[in-house]
Design an enzyme around this catalytic site. Sequence first.
Site, PDB file in Angstrom:
ATOM      1  N   GLU A 167      24.405  38.018  42.676  1.00  0.00           N
ATOM      2  CA  GLU A 167      24.748  39.535  42.574  1.00  0.00           C
ATOM      3  C   GLU A 167      24.134  40.253  43.567  1.00  0.00           C
ATOM      4  OE1 GLU A 167      24.319  41.097  38.633  1.00  0.00           O
ATOM      5  OE2 GLU A 167      24.831  39.484  37.739  1.00  0.00           O
ATOM      6  N   ARG A 208      32.413  34.344  40.206  1.00  0.00           N
ATOM      7  CA  ARG A 208      31.496  33.959  39.012  1.00  0.00           C
ATOM      8  C   ARG A 208      31.860  34.984  37.837  1.00  0.00           C
ATOM      9  NH1 ARG A 208      26.083  36.757  38.477  1.00  0.00           N
ATOM     10  NH2 ARG A 208      25.049  35.513  36.966  1.00  0.00           N
ATOM     11  N   HIS A 257      25.397  35.473  29.603  1.00  0.00           N
ATOM     12  CA  HIS A 257      25.105  36.926  30.134  1.00  0.00           C
ATOM     13  C   HIS A 257      25.057  37.996  29.193  1.00  0.00           C
ATOM     14  CE1 HIS A 257      25.826  38.946  34.469  1.00  0.00           C
ATOM     15  NE2 HIS A 257      25.402  40.081  33.566  1.00  0.00           N
ATOM     16  N   ASN A 275      19.746  37.733  42.128  1.00  0.00           N
ATOM     17  CA  ASN A 275      20.489  39.054  42.268  1.00  0.00           C
ATOM     18  C   ASN A 275      19.717  39.906  42.604  1.00  0.00           C
ATOM     19  OD1 ASN A 275      22.383  37.434  40.667  1.00  0.00           O
ATOM     20  ND2 ASN A 275      22.058  38.608  38.456  1.00  0.00           N
ATOM     21  N   GLU A 298      19.896  36.335  34.620  1.00  0.00           N
ATOM     22  CA  GLU A 298      18.496  37.316  34.350  1.00  0.00           C
ATOM     23  C   GLU A 298      17.994  37.043  33.096  1.00  0.00           C
ATOM     24  OE1 GLU A 298      19.786  41.415  35.388  1.00  0.00           O
ATOM     25  OE2 GLU A 298      20.585  40.727  37.615  1.00  0.00           O
ATOM     26  N   TYR A 344      19.300  44.220  43.959  1.00  0.00           N
ATOM     27  CA  TYR A 344      19.742  45.348  44.064  1.00  0.00           C
ATOM     28  C   TYR A 344      18.756  46.364  44.698  1.00  0.00           C
ATOM     29  CZ  TYR A 344      23.373  43.950  41.108  1.00  0.00           C
ATOM     30  OH  TYR A 344      24.269  43.578  40.328  1.00  0.00           O
TER      31      TYR A 344
HETATM   32  C1  FCB Z   1      22.367  43.084  36.804  1.00  0.00           C
HETATM   33  C2  FCB Z   1      23.320  42.507  35.779  1.00  0.00           C
HETATM   34  C3  FCB Z   1      24.750  42.794  35.821  1.00  0.00           C
HETATM   35  C4  FCB Z   1      24.874  44.261  36.334  1.00  0.00           C
HETATM   36  C5  FCB Z   1      24.062  44.654  37.523  1.00  0.00           C
HETATM   37  C6  FCB Z   1      24.511  46.010  38.036  1.00  0.00           C
HETATM   38  O1  FCB Z   1      21.232  43.355  36.223  1.00  0.00           O
HETATM   39  O2  FCB Z   1      23.277  41.138  35.705  1.00  0.00           O
HETATM   40  O3  FCB Z   1      25.342  42.619  34.738  1.00  0.00           O
HETATM   41  O4  FCB Z   1      24.979  45.142  35.220  1.00  0.00           O
HETATM   42  O5  FCB Z   1      22.863  44.367  36.981  1.00  0.00           O
END
Ligand code: FCB
Length: 458
Positions: free
Chosen positions: A363, A96, A140, A312, A186, A314
């Site tokens: 992500e 990607r 992006h 995405n 995002e 985290y």
């Molecule tokens: C996300 C972004 C990516 C990267 C990660 C850690 O928010 O999409 O570009 O910076 O965080």
Amino acid sequence: MRGCLAARSMLEALKRELKMIAYPFPSNFVWGAATASYQIEGGVHADGRGESVWDRFAHTPGKVANGDTGDVAADHYHRYQEDVALMRELGLDAYRFSIAWPRILPQGDGPVNEAGLAFYDRLVDAVLDAGITPFVTLYHWDLPQALQDRQGGWYGRDIIEQFVNYADIVSRRLGDRVKHWTTFNEPRVSIHLGYVLGEHAPGLTDWAVGLQAAHHMLVAHGLAVPVLRANVRNAEVGIVYALNPIEAVGDDPDVLARQRVMDAQINRWFTEPVLLGQYPDEILAMPEAAGLRVAAGDMQVIQTDLDFIGVNYYSRTLIKPESVPAPQADYTAMGWEIYPQGLYNTLVRLHEAYRPRAIYITENGAAFDDVVSPDGMVHDPRRVAYLRDHFHMAWRAIQAGIPLRGYFVWSLLDNFEWARGYSKRFGLVHIDYGTGDRRLKDSARFYQSVIAANGLPE
Ligand code: FCB
């Protein structure tokens, strides 16, 4: 040599069996890695590329840690062949990446820069030659600066037509080979951090401007989708959201009220218009939304049928009264809590609330303070553990019947982490920013073994 390789692969197969894959993935599951143009490419003046808002922002003193810029980054623009070879070595099924709009249309609209298109042609061909499926993101965050100067970027309604024109040009050129497309990465983060909090390009701090810019982004998404479908036979089209569970500690009514508003602003501001055809009430109730201009028909345009949703994930955000201490937890170098359960919860919620046809984790990954050891390796056991625990949650989600089709680790390479610059390393592959040398971290080897086995050991 041949016999030696054959013996080795038999041995590996046997080892896999003996280890017994405790958590096998479906045979067509897509294992990938992700990057973004401004974060890895460098080559900012190469072959007629125009300036982006991130070039301008990073070159403004005080905006990015250590004054870092994307001028060189991982120099992927010049070293992409080496990077594709690494992807092949890892055994990736898919890659990607995003297209830099200012390489294609240096002024945002107007003349097309053939050399910019030619770069992505070469990249796509190299990726396909390696047996890897390209997943393209159109936006992006590196908007052409010319559009920022002309109309305030996403604030001016002209941006809708400009984005659709850009999507049309790129998809006409690559659509014979690229079948997986996402319009926006995002969108909430790009507006929230770029137009409201001022932490990302273009560095604005105005909710009312942000709400209007967001609306134009959503309409641009809705109008680009049918263009992609018209230009690309058998297209799979989606959008990528950063989802972050907002969890409250206790039942203090103030805390719960804050949780609701924050959840609307973080998780529902861009999902509900696309998936339900309406803004969340909490967004419309904001005083700054009073002047929001929504043209007749916009909401129908925004609510377009999609083939997949990209997630995405985290971490989570906890909301609690000040008096309550934060629960014991581990954090990454970004200061983000490590909370694998949140990935599972996010997938379940997305599935139950909106029933998308398919979901990809577009992500997931972590930054840690990686160093090259005296043995020449990068030992990153915490990233290995982070990935293993999150892969396990993906496996659980599949068992629960969620249509999760693939998983992209962020990121293939160490890269320019926006306002944090090069101080935060997310890569499976370590970059020496002095020499550009690439080096697989232990986590890359771990990922390679997961992909080869198509599953996780105990
Ligand atoms: C996300 C972004 C990516 C990267 C990660 C850690 O928010 O999409 O570009 O910076 O965080």
